[in-house]
Design a protein around this motif. Structure first.
Motif, mmCIF file in Angstrom:
data_model
loop_
_atom_site.group_PDB
_atom_site.id
_atom_site.type_symbol
_atom_site.label_atom_id
_atom_site.label_comp_id
_atom_site.label_asym_id
_atom_site.label_seq_id
_atom_site.Cartn_x
_atom_site.Cartn_y
_atom_site.Cartn_z
ATOM 1 N N THR A 196 15.864 35.208 -137.593
ATOM 2 C CA THR A 196 14.693 35.398 -138.521
ATOM 3 C C THR A 196 13.787 34.284 -138.759
ATOM 4 O O THR A 196 12.571 34.587 -139.390
ATOM 5 C CB THR A 196 15.407 35.893 -140.210
ATOM 6 O OG1 THR A 196 16.249 34.948 -140.538
ATOM 7 C CG2 THR A 196 16.151 37.236 -140.044
ATOM 8 N N GLU A 234 23.611 32.558 -138.270
ATOM 9 C CA GLU A 234 23.513 33.709 -137.347
ATOM 10 C C GLU A 234 22.070 34.328 -137.865
ATOM 11 O O GLU A 234 21.153 34.846 -137.272
ATOM 12 C CB GLU A 234 24.418 34.705 -137.406
ATOM 13 C CG GLU A 234 25.470 34.492 -136.323
ATOM 14 C CD GLU A 234 25.067 34.407 -134.898
ATOM 15 O OE1 GLU A 234 24.691 35.278 -134.456
ATOM 16 O OE2 GLU A 234 25.198 33.311 -134.165
ATOM 17 N N PHE A 235 21.952 34.530 -139.203
ATOM 18 C CA PHE A 235 20.659 35.019 -139.940
ATOM 19 C C PHE A 235 19.546 34.190 -139.593
ATOM 20 O O PHE A 235 18.445 34.882 -139.264
ATOM 21 C CB PHE A 235 21.039 35.096 -141.400
ATOM 22 C CG PHE A 235 19.892 35.779 -142.070
ATOM 23 C CD1 PHE A 235 19.882 37.316 -142.144
ATOM 24 C CD2 PHE A 235 18.888 35.002 -142.881
ATOM 25 C CE1 PHE A 235 18.882 37.788 -142.770
ATOM 26 C CE2 PHE A 235 17.828 35.592 -143.540
ATOM 27 C CZ PHE A 235 17.791 37.116 -143.701
ATOM 28 N N ARG A 236 19.588 32.899 -139.882
ATOM 29 C CA ARG A 236 18.416 31.963 -139.258
ATOM 30 C C ARG A 236 18.083 32.339 -137.898
ATOM 31 O O ARG A 236 16.727 32.347 -137.621
ATOM 32 C CB ARG A 236 18.981 30.614 -139.681
ATOM 33 C CG ARG A 236 17.932 29.544 -139.498
ATOM 34 C CD ARG A 236 18.478 27.879 -139.624
ATOM 35 N NE ARG A 236 18.773 27.823 -140.895
ATOM 36 C CZ ARG A 236 18.118 27.658 -142.001
ATOM 37 N NH1 ARG A 236 16.778 27.672 -141.845
ATOM 38 N NH2 ARG A 236 18.588 27.552 -143.286
ATOM 39 N N SER A 238 19.526 27.420 -135.362
ATOM 40 C CA SER A 238 20.557 28.018 -136.067
ATOM 41 C C SER A 238 21.085 26.898 -137.214
ATOM 42 O O SER A 238 21.878 27.449 -137.986
ATOM 43 C CB SER A 238 21.928 28.121 -135.199
ATOM 44 O OG SER A 238 22.039 27.023 -134.311
ATOM 45 N N TYR A 256 27.452 32.544 -141.094
ATOM 46 C CA TYR A 256 26.531 33.833 -141.526
ATOM 47 C C TYR A 256 25.215 33.322 -141.654
ATOM 48 O O TYR A 256 24.439 33.779 -141.004
ATOM 49 C CB TYR A 256 26.818 34.524 -142.606
ATOM 50 C CG TYR A 256 28.370 35.466 -142.570
ATOM 51 C CD1 TYR A 256 28.751 35.618 -141.357
ATOM 52 C CD2 TYR A 256 29.030 35.447 -143.675
ATOM 53 C CE1 TYR A 256 29.868 36.440 -141.289
ATOM 54 C CE2 TYR A 256 30.331 36.382 -143.608
ATOM 55 C CZ TYR A 256 30.764 36.772 -142.306
ATOM 56 O OH TYR A 256 31.903 37.573 -142.252
ATOM 57 N N SER A 257 24.854 32.088 -142.338
ATOM 58 C CA SER A 257 23.644 31.706 -142.586
ATOM 59 C C SER A 257 23.042 31.286 -141.142
ATOM 60 O O SER A 257 21.990 31.538 -140.722
ATOM 61 C CB SER A 257 23.561 30.425 -143.386
ATOM 62 O OG SER A 257 23.836 31.093 -144.774
ATOM 63 N N ALA A 277 20.604 31.836 -145.968
ATOM 64 C CA ALA A 277 20.784 32.968 -146.549
ATOM 65 C C ALA A 277 21.944 33.187 -147.317
ATOM 66 O O ALA A 277 21.970 34.096 -148.293
ATOM 67 C CB ALA A 277 20.753 34.130 -145.492
ATOM 68 N N TYR A 278 23.166 32.478 -146.937
ATOM 69 C CA TYR A 278 24.300 32.963 -147.496
ATOM 70 C C TYR A 278 25.248 31.837 -148.233
ATOM 71 O O TYR A 278 26.247 31.733 -148.337
ATOM 72 C CB TYR A 278 25.382 33.570 -146.379
ATOM 73 C CG TYR A 278 24.845 34.828 -145.862
ATOM 74 C CD1 TYR A 278 25.041 36.038 -146.581
ATOM 75 C CD2 TYR A 278 24.197 34.827 -144.725
ATOM 76 C CE1 TYR A 278 24.586 37.187 -146.103
ATOM 77 C CE2 TYR A 278 23.898 35.851 -144.092
ATOM 78 C CZ TYR A 278 23.960 37.121 -144.794
ATOM 79 O OH TYR A 278 23.625 38.239 -144.210
#
Length: 192
Positions: free
Chosen positions: A92, A87-89, A58, A84-85, A73-74
């Motif tokens: 993905t 969570e995305f990480r 994360s 947000y980044s 990502a954000y």
């Protein structure tokens, strides 16, 4: 064909390489694989489906070159974007690492499969699928080297082009430029 990819029938591409170029490309691809890291294979007897749902890291990587390969990502201007980044990480990055690893392995394998074509070198022929792996790996190599050289989007390393031969960064700059030319000609061969 020397030094640039050309389209071949069937949707692939070919490039003539000498032994030194093959060696450099292979070495860079292996170094990229080491930077990306090993894959997360499920333990023996473990459910492979469950492995698909393993969460990734994360936090962004500490190494700037690795962070360039796996960016936020954000952005990270505020706490909400960082969250947000993160969570995305988490969901993905493992897949992205796997794809980047596959690209690097494909480069190493195609180079290892080459046979000498006389003293002048070899002709590397790639299938359409190989081309996509090579594009990914060439891009990752340029991002990594560009980060190490501190190339920015604004100047694209203008000062680096004028380095004296005695500068220890000169070989990396030459590799960066050469990889860019290979990448550009490979993209051109794939365009309709």
């Amino acid at each position: 064909m020397a030094g640039q990819f050309e389209a071949i029938p069937g949707g692939g591409a070919a490039v003539a390489l000498d032994g030194v170029e093959v060696s450099i490309l292979r070495s860079l691809a292996v170094q990229l694989l080491e930077l990306i890291g090993p894959g997360d294979e499920p333990a023996e007897g473990a459910d492979p489906l469950a492995a698909l749902f393993n969460e990734g890291p994360s936090e962004p990587p500490a190494d700037p070159a690795v962070a360039r390969l796996f960016p936020n990502a954000y952005g990270d201007e505020d706490d909400e974007q960082r969250e947000y980044s993160s969570e995305f990480r988490r969901f993905t990055e493992n897949d992205l690492r796997s794809r980047k690893r596959e690209d690097g392995i494909a480069v190493v394998r195609t180079l290892d499969a080459l046979t000498a074509d006389g003293e002048d070198g070899v002709v590397l022929e790639l299938t359409a699928d190989d081309c996509l792996h090579w594009l990914g790996a060439l891009n990752d190599l340029r991002l990594t080297i560009g980060t190490r050289l501190e190339v920015t989007d604004e100047d694209e390393g203008g000062d680096l082009y004028r380095l004296p031969d005695s500068d220890p960064r000169k070989p990396m700059v030459m590799a960066y430029l050469w990889l860019g030319a290979l990448q550009e000609t490979l993209v051109e061969t794939l365009m309709p």
